[in-house]
Design an enzyme around this catalytic site. Structure first.
Site, PDB file in Angstrom:
ATOM      1  N   CYS A  28      -7.316   2.791   3.716  1.00  0.00           N
ATOM      2  CA  CYS A  28      -6.141   1.906   3.714  1.00  0.00           C
ATOM      3  C   CYS A  28      -4.824   2.644   3.523  1.00  0.00           C
ATOM      4  O   CYS A  28      -3.900   2.489   4.319  1.00  0.00           O
ATOM      5  CB  CYS A  28      -6.301   0.832   2.637  1.00  0.00           C
ATOM      6  SG  CYS A  28      -7.565  -0.398   3.028  1.00  0.00           S
ATOM      7  N   GLY A  31      -6.833   9.020  -0.895  1.00  0.00           N
ATOM      8  CA  GLY A  31      -7.614   9.111   0.334  1.00  0.00           C
ATOM      9  C   GLY A  31      -8.057   7.722   0.729  1.00  0.00           C
ATOM     10  O   GLY A  31      -7.351   6.743   0.484  1.00  0.00           O
ATOM     11  N   ALA A  78      -2.871  11.626 -12.014  1.00  0.00           N
ATOM     12  CA  ALA A  78      -2.638  12.812 -11.196  1.00  0.00           C
ATOM     13  C   ALA A  78      -3.968  13.415 -10.775  1.00  0.00           C
ATOM     14  O   ALA A  78      -4.971  13.324 -11.479  1.00  0.00           O
ATOM     15  CB  ALA A  78      -1.820  13.830 -11.980  1.00  0.00           C
ATOM     16  N   GLY A  79      -3.982  14.021  -9.605  1.00  0.00           N
ATOM     17  CA  GLY A  79      -5.212  14.629  -9.128  1.00  0.00           C
ATOM     18  C   GLY A  79      -5.060  15.154  -7.710  1.00  0.00           C
ATOM     19  O   GLY A  79      -4.017  15.708  -7.339  1.00  0.00           O
ATOM     20  N   LYS A 123      -3.741   5.154   6.390  1.00  0.00           N
ATOM     21  CA  LYS A 123      -3.525   4.403   7.639  1.00  0.00           C
ATOM     22  C   LYS A 123      -2.263   3.565   7.551  1.00  0.00           C
ATOM     23  O   LYS A 123      -1.446   3.560   8.500  1.00  0.00           O
ATOM     24  CB  LYS A 123      -4.730   3.503   7.917  1.00  0.00           C
ATOM     25  CG  LYS A 123      -4.531   2.499   9.058  1.00  0.00           C
ATOM     26  CD  LYS A 123      -5.749   1.623   9.230  1.00  0.00           C
ATOM     27  CE  LYS A 123      -6.015   0.763   8.026  1.00  0.00           C
ATOM     28  NZ  LYS A 123      -4.990  -0.284   7.825  1.00  0.00           N
ATOM     29  N   LYS A 171     -12.824   7.696  -4.060  1.00  0.00           N
ATOM     30  CA  LYS A 171     -12.559   7.178  -5.393  1.00  0.00           C
ATOM     31  C   LYS A 171     -13.891   6.784  -6.012  1.00  0.00           C
ATOM     32  O   LYS A 171     -14.913   6.688  -5.320  1.00  0.00           O
ATOM     33  CB  LYS A 171     -11.608   5.982  -5.357  1.00  0.00           C
ATOM     34  CG  LYS A 171     -12.182   4.731  -4.699  1.00  0.00           C
ATOM     35  CD  LYS A 171     -11.187   3.567  -4.788  1.00  0.00           C
ATOM     36  CE  LYS A 171     -11.774   2.306  -4.170  1.00  0.00           C
ATOM     37  NZ  LYS A 171     -10.832   1.162  -4.285  1.00  0.00           N
ATOM     38  N   ARG A 207     -14.140   8.179   3.791  1.00  0.00           N
ATOM     39  CA  ARG A 207     -13.112   8.225   4.820  1.00  0.00           C
ATOM     40  C   ARG A 207     -11.818   8.792   4.250  1.00  0.00           C
ATOM     41  O   ARG A 207     -11.307   8.309   3.250  1.00  0.00           O
ATOM     42  CB  ARG A 207     -12.872   6.822   5.388  1.00  0.00           C
ATOM     43  CG  ARG A 207     -14.038   6.285   6.195  1.00  0.00           C
ATOM     44  CD  ARG A 207     -13.788   4.864   6.659  1.00  0.00           C
ATOM     45  NE  ARG A 207     -13.674   3.935   5.539  1.00  0.00           N
ATOM     46  CZ  ARG A 207     -13.407   2.628   5.688  1.00  0.00           C
ATOM     47  NH1 ARG A 207     -13.224   2.130   6.893  1.00  0.00           N
ATOM     48  NH2 ARG A 207     -13.320   1.848   4.628  1.00  0.00           N
ATOM     49  N   ASN A 216       0.819  -1.208   0.000  1.00  0.00           N
ATOM     50  CA  ASN A 216       0.000   0.000   0.000  1.00  0.00           C
ATOM     51  C   ASN A 216       0.854   1.260   0.000  1.00  0.00           C
ATOM     52  O   ASN A 216       0.520   2.257  -0.644  1.00  0.00           O
ATOM     53  CB  ASN A 216      -0.951  -0.003   1.189  1.00  0.00           C
ATOM     54  CG  ASN A 216      -2.164  -0.887   0.955  1.00  0.00           C
ATOM     55  OD1 ASN A 216      -2.436  -1.285  -0.167  1.00  0.00           O
ATOM     56  ND2 ASN A 216      -2.887  -1.207   2.002  1.00  0.00           N
TER      57      ASN A 216
END
Length: 255
Positions: free
Chosen positions: A120, A117, A112-113, A123, A180, A187, A68
């Protein structure tokens, strides 16, 4: 459900041989693709069976964090390149598309953006950094990826201020609230930080998201939630697309 039933690999961290046997049996239908697929309503399309990796528990934990965190760094890298593209007049989509054609890199997580968020990635990055600090390992690279990601909202707000000059009293439409596409999950969604900053500067915010409006209204009941993207765009001074829903990729079309 799609990800769970059709994984690329399954990693089992075990300490005892009997535990490994039990877990192999539990995951056997997925490994052998012997189940009625609720995603595809029956038989799954032909595909390679997932790889099974048996590791220690410590290795299994690090595999998750390392995977991740690498994806998070890939997103931050794409955003860093996007900032440079704006300065020199290059097209970030052309750059990342060419990068993604290299099999050593691949095309995923190069969009890109506003940054990453969800639950997962943020954190796992923080947990990985804390673990490295306790062990005395230099994780400066990952800390910088986290810093770059947090900076994305500030950069967007700078662009809004440059376009509108004064945000107070301006009408701002927002398309997309989930962190997304294809989810109602908000979250750690960058959109929440954008809304919070716009409200703090006195903007009038109106928003639309096909899935995430109910959850967002529990946090921001004071903004106007719209029936469709056209209502969100009506009579606004600025329109922000914050989630890559396919509907917004095709927009605008005739209502």
């Amino acid at each position: 459900m799609q990800d769970f039933l059709h994984p690329d690999r399954i990693v089992l961290g075990v300490e005892e041989e009997e535990t490994e046997k039990q877990l192999r049996e539990i995951y056997r239908p997925i490994l052998e693709r012997r189940f009625r697929c609720p995603v595809h309503l029956g038989a799954c399309p032909p595909a390679k069976s997932p790889d099974l990796l048996i590791t220690t528990m410590n290795s299994a934990e690090l595999i998750k964090h390392a995977s991740n965190s690498f994806l998070a760094m890939k997103i931050s890298y794409a955003n860093m390149i996007a900032d440079l593209c704006e300065k020199v007049g290059a097209d970030i989509k052309e750059v990342t598309r060419a990068m993604g054609l290299d099999p050593r890199i691949g095309p995923r997580f190069l969009d890109a953006g506003l940054g990453f968020g969800g639950f997962c990635l943020p954190k796992d990055i923080q947990a990985f950094i804390r673990l490295a600090e306790r062990c005395g390992v230099d994780f400066t690279m990952l800390k910088e990826a986290e810093r770059l990601n947090k900076r994305r909202v500030d950069l967007l707000l700078e662009k809004i201020r440059k376009a509108l000059w004064v945000i107070k009293g301006k009408r701002v439409g927002i398309l997309g609230l989930a962190f997304k596409a294809n989810t109602d999950d908000i979250r750690f969604a960058p959109s929440l930080e954008v809304i919070r900053a716009l409200l703090a500067e006195g903007a009038q915010v109106r928003a639309y998201d096909q899935e995430a409006m109910d959850k967002t209204s529990a946090i921001f009941p004071q903004i106007h939630y719209c029936r469709d993207p056209y209502e969100a765009a009506q009579d606004v001074d600025a329109l922000l697309i914050l989630t890559e829903w396919e509907e917004f990729r095709r927009w605008p079309e005739s209502p």
